[in-house]
Design a protein around this motif. Structure first.
Motif, mmCIF file in Angstrom:
data_model
loop_
_atom_site.group_PDB
_atom_site.id
_atom_site.type_symbol
_atom_site.label_atom_id
_atom_site.label_comp_id
_atom_site.label_asym_id
_atom_site.label_seq_id
_atom_site.Cartn_x
_atom_site.Cartn_y
_atom_site.Cartn_z
ATOM 1 N N SER A 132 0.852 -1.423 0.265
ATOM 2 C CA SER A 132 0.031 -0.511 0.089
ATOM 3 C C SER A 132 0.704 0.739 -0.289
ATOM 4 O O SER A 132 1.826 1.374 0.550
ATOM 5 N N THR A 133 0.502 2.411 -0.671
ATOM 6 C CA THR A 133 1.121 3.384 -0.813
ATOM 7 C C THR A 133 0.836 4.280 0.713
ATOM 8 O O THR A 133 -0.772 3.237 1.274
ATOM 9 N N ALA A 134 1.042 5.339 0.725
ATOM 10 C CA ALA A 134 0.848 5.169 2.596
ATOM 11 C C ALA A 134 -0.762 6.555 2.475
ATOM 12 O O ALA A 134 -0.939 6.891 3.558
ATOM 13 N N LYS A 135 -0.739 6.994 0.840
ATOM 14 C CA LYS A 135 -2.442 7.555 0.843
ATOM 15 C C LYS A 135 -3.117 6.236 0.675
ATOM 16 O O LYS A 135 -4.372 6.923 0.336
ATOM 17 N N THR A 136 -2.772 5.690 0.626
ATOM 18 C CA THR A 136 -3.859 4.195 0.424
ATOM 19 C C THR A 136 -4.260 3.257 1.713
ATOM 20 O O THR A 136 -4.932 1.897 1.449
ATOM 21 N N VAL A 137 -3.424 3.660 3.358
ATOM 22 C CA VAL A 137 -3.476 2.889 3.632
ATOM 23 C C VAL A 137 -5.294 2.906 4.412
ATOM 24 O O VAL A 137 -5.428 3.736 4.168
ATOM 25 N N PRO A 138 -5.128 0.917 4.284
ATOM 26 C CA PRO A 138 -6.624 0.523 5.011
ATOM 27 C C PRO A 138 -7.050 1.808 6.498
ATOM 28 O O PRO A 138 -6.179 1.943 7.656
ATOM 29 N N ALA A 139 -8.450 2.234 5.865
ATOM 30 C CA ALA A 139 -8.997 2.497 7.561
ATOM 31 C C ALA A 139 -9.227 1.689 8.518
ATOM 32 O O ALA A 139 -9.358 0.505 8.727
ATOM 33 N N HIS A 140 -8.869 2.092 10.399
ATOM 34 C CA HIS A 140 -8.730 1.313 11.410
ATOM 35 C C HIS A 140 -8.446 1.774 12.600
ATOM 36 O O HIS A 140 -8.562 1.050 13.652
ATOM 37 N N ARG A 141 -8.385 3.322 12.326
ATOM 38 C CA ARG A 141 -8.033 4.243 13.617
ATOM 39 C C ARG A 141 -7.645 3.566 14.327
ATOM 40 O O ARG A 141 -7.196 3.514 15.318
ATOM 41 N N TYR A 142 -6.326 3.990 13.633
ATOM 42 C CA TYR A 142 -5.063 3.567 14.652
ATOM 43 C C TYR A 142 -4.260 4.685 16.020
ATOM 44 O O TYR A 142 -5.113 5.800 15.802
ATOM 45 N N ASP A 143 -4.110 4.113 16.914
ATOM 46 C CA ASP A 143 -3.498 4.744 17.768
ATOM 47 C C ASP A 143 -2.181 5.149 17.896
ATOM 48 O O ASP A 143 -2.331 6.639 18.326
ATOM 49 N N LEU A 144 -1.488 4.407 16.932
ATOM 50 C CA LEU A 144 -0.194 5.334 16.666
ATOM 51 C C LEU A 144 0.241 4.736 14.850
ATOM 52 O O LEU A 144 -0.253 3.473 14.606
ATOM 53 N N VAL A 145 0.850 5.559 14.679
ATOM 54 C CA VAL A 145 0.961 5.674 12.872
ATOM 55 C C VAL A 145 2.707 5.584 13.402
ATOM 56 O O VAL A 145 2.770 7.496 13.618
ATOM 57 N N CYS A 146 3.545 5.246 12.189
ATOM 58 C CA CYS A 146 4.878 5.082 12.599
ATOM 59 C C CYS A 146 5.723 5.761 10.810
ATOM 60 O O CYS A 146 4.990 4.837 10.120
ATOM 61 N N PHE A 147 6.414 6.627 11.121
ATOM 62 C CA PHE A 147 6.868 6.714 9.817
ATOM 63 C C PHE A 147 8.201 6.942 10.175
ATOM 64 O O PHE A 147 8.977 7.801 10.200
ATOM 65 N N PHE A 148 9.043 5.638 9.331
ATOM 66 C CA PHE A 148 10.475 5.628 10.147
ATOM 67 C C PHE A 148 11.639 5.836 8.900
ATOM 68 O O PHE A 148 11.473 4.944 7.853
ATOM 69 N N ASP A 149 12.234 6.885 8.683
ATOM 70 C CA ASP A 149 12.747 7.390 7.743
ATOM 71 C C ASP A 149 12.198 7.619 6.226
ATOM 72 O O ASP A 149 13.072 6.706 5.519
ATOM 73 N N CYS A 150 11.154 7.904 5.822
ATOM 74 C CA CYS A 150 10.812 7.671 4.671
ATOM 75 C C CYS A 150 9.930 8.816 4.783
ATOM 76 O O CYS A 150 9.351 9.086 2.800
ATOM 77 N N LEU A 151 9.465 9.294 5.304
ATOM 78 C CA LEU A 151 8.383 10.940 4.800
ATOM 79 C C LEU A 151 9.181 11.696 3.429
ATOM 80 O O LEU A 151 8.597 12.053 2.702
#
Length: 357
Positions: free
Chosen positions: A235-254
Motif C-alpha cells: 500500500s502507498t501512504a495515501k491508500t493505507v486502509p482505515a482502522h482508527r490507529y492509535d499510533l502511526v509511524c513513519f520511519f525514515d521515509c516521509l
C-alpha cells in the motif's frame, strides 16, 4: 605557470590533497567492506583472531591470496590491526563493534550494500540529473533494500522501544494495554517487528508500496512466529486502509514520498481522535551551514542519489530531501491538518517528531 596556479596556497593544497586521498581510499575500500561483511571475514577475525591470512582463509573457506590482500587493505585503512612481529591480524573491540557484531549499537557493516547500490544505479541517477525526472525505489538495485533494512535496524533496535516510544505522550501505556499500530513505509518490516516483540498485546500493520519488500517482511514475521500479530500489506501512504490507529509511524521515509502532505492528510483521517503520528527523520538542522558536518555529509549524499530521486518519481514530487529539518517538517504536518507538533527526542542520527490532531 598560469594565473590560477600562481594563486594556489601550497599548504592548503597539501591539506586538501590529503583529504582527497583519504576519501579515495575510503571509496575504494567500500567494496572490500561489503566483501568482508558478506563472507563473514570480519566476524571470523573478531571471533577467532589473531590470525594469519592462511588461518582466516581456512576458517572462512576462502582463497588465501585474496584474503592476504584484503587483510592488508583493511590494516592500511585502520579497520583491523596488524602485528608485524607474528604476521597476524586482529580486531580491537571497537573495530569489532562496528564491523563484526550485527547487534552492536554502532554496527555499520551494512554500509557496503548501500554504497554498492548507489554505484550500480548511477546511470539512472545521472540521466535523472539531465531530465529532472525521478528514480523510484521500485527501480533500484536489490541490494539497496537489504542494505537499508540492515543499516536502520541498528538504530531501531537500540532506540525505538527504549527511548523513542517512551518520549511520546501516553503511547507506551496504550501499547502495553493493546493498541492498533500502522508502520507506513515499513520496507522489510524491521521496525514493525521490533515493536511487536516488545508489545505482545498490540496489533501491528506494516505498509509499503514495494511488493518484494513486503514479501520479505511477511517471511521474516513468519520465521519469528509473529504472523498472527503482524500483518504486512502492499500500500502507498495515501491508500493505507482505515482502522482508527492509535499510533502511526513513519520511519525514515516521509521525506522520500512525493506528496508527504497528502500522505499525512490521509493518515490524519484514519487515526483515532487521540492517536499519535510519530515521524522518525534523519537528523538535520534547519540551515545548510549547520548541516555541513560528517553526519550531514552522509545524509546529503544519500539524499542526492536515493531520497530526492524517489520523491521526484511520484506525484507532486515535493522532494523534501533527507535534510529537511524540523521547521520544514512542522510546516508539512500543519498543512496536513495536524494541530500539535513537537520534537519528542533526538539522536545524532535522527529526529523523533510527534504530531497529533
Amino acid at each position: 605557470m598560469n594565473a590560477t596556479a600562481q594563486t594556489i596556497n601550497p599548504d592548503k593544497l597539501n591539506t586538501f590533497m590529503g583529504k582527497m586521498l583519504n576519501d579515495v581510499g575510503a571509496a575504494m575500500n567500500a567494496s572490500l567492506l561489503l566483501i568482508g561483511d558478506k563472507l563473514g571475514l570480519y566476524k571470523s577475525l573478531a571471533t577467532h583472531g589473531p590470525m594469519t591470512s592462511g588461518e582466516l582463509a581456512a576458517k572462512t573457506g576462502t582463497a588465501e591470496r585474496y584474503i592476504r590482500e584484503w587483510l592488508s587493505a583493511q590494516a592500511a585503512s585502520g579497520y583491523i590491526i596488524y602485528d608485524a612481529a607474528n604476521g597476524k591480524f586482529s580486531m580491537e573491540p571497537e573495530q569489532a563493534a562496528v564491523f563484526a557484531d550485527a547487534d552492536s549499537p554502532v554496527f555499520l557493516g551494512a554500509v557496503g550494500d548501500l554504497v554498492a547500490a548507489t554505484m550500480l544505479d548511477e546511470p539512472a541517477i545521472s540521466e535523472a540529473f539531465k531530465t529532472g525526472r525521478g528514480v523510484g525505489w521500485n527501480r533500484r538495485s536489490k541490494c539497496l533494500f537489504c542494505g537499508t533494512a540492515r543499516f536502520f535496524r541498528t538504530g531501531y533496535r537500540h532506540h525505538l522501544v527504549q527511548e523513542w516510544l517512551p518520549a511520546l505522550e501516553g503511547v507506551v501505556e496504550k501499547l502495553e494495554q493493546g493498541a492498533i499500530v500502522a508502520d507506513v513505509g515499513c520496507g522489510h518490516g524491521v521496525s514493525t517487528m521490533i515493536m511487536a516483540q516488545a508489545f505482545p498485546k498490540s496489533k501491528f500493520y506494516g505498509f509499503d508500496y514495494h511488493g518484494e519488500s513486503i514479501e520479505d517482511a511477511r517471511r521474516a514475521a513468519k520465521e519469528a512466529g509473529m504472523a498472527d500479530r503482524v500483518t504486512f500489506e502492499v500500500s502507498t501512504a495515501k491508500t493505507v486502509p482505515a482502522h482508527r490507529y492509535d499510533l502511526v509511524c513513519f520511519f525514515d521515509c516521509l521525506h522520500d514520498m512525493g506528496d508527504p502532505v497528502g500522505a499525512l492528510r490521509h493518515i490524519r483521517s484514519i487515526m483515532a481522535q487521540d492517536g499519535t503520528c510519530m515521524l522518525v527523520e534523519p537528523f538535520a538542522n534547519d540551515s545548510l551551514e549547520d548541516n555541513l558536518t560528517p553526519v550531514g555529509r552522509v545524509y546529503y549524499a544519500a539524499s542526492t542519489v536515493i531520497c530526492t530521486p524517489a520523491s521526484l518519481d511520484q506525484e507532486v514530487g515535493l522532494a523534501l530531501g533527507a535534510q529537511a529539518g524540523e521547521t520544514r517538517l512542522r510546516k508539512v504536518t500543519a498543512e496536513a491538518g495536524f494541530s500539535r507538533f513537537r520534537r519528542a527526542t533526538e539522536t545524532p542520527f535522527n529526529l523523533i517528531l510527534e504530531a497529533r490532531l
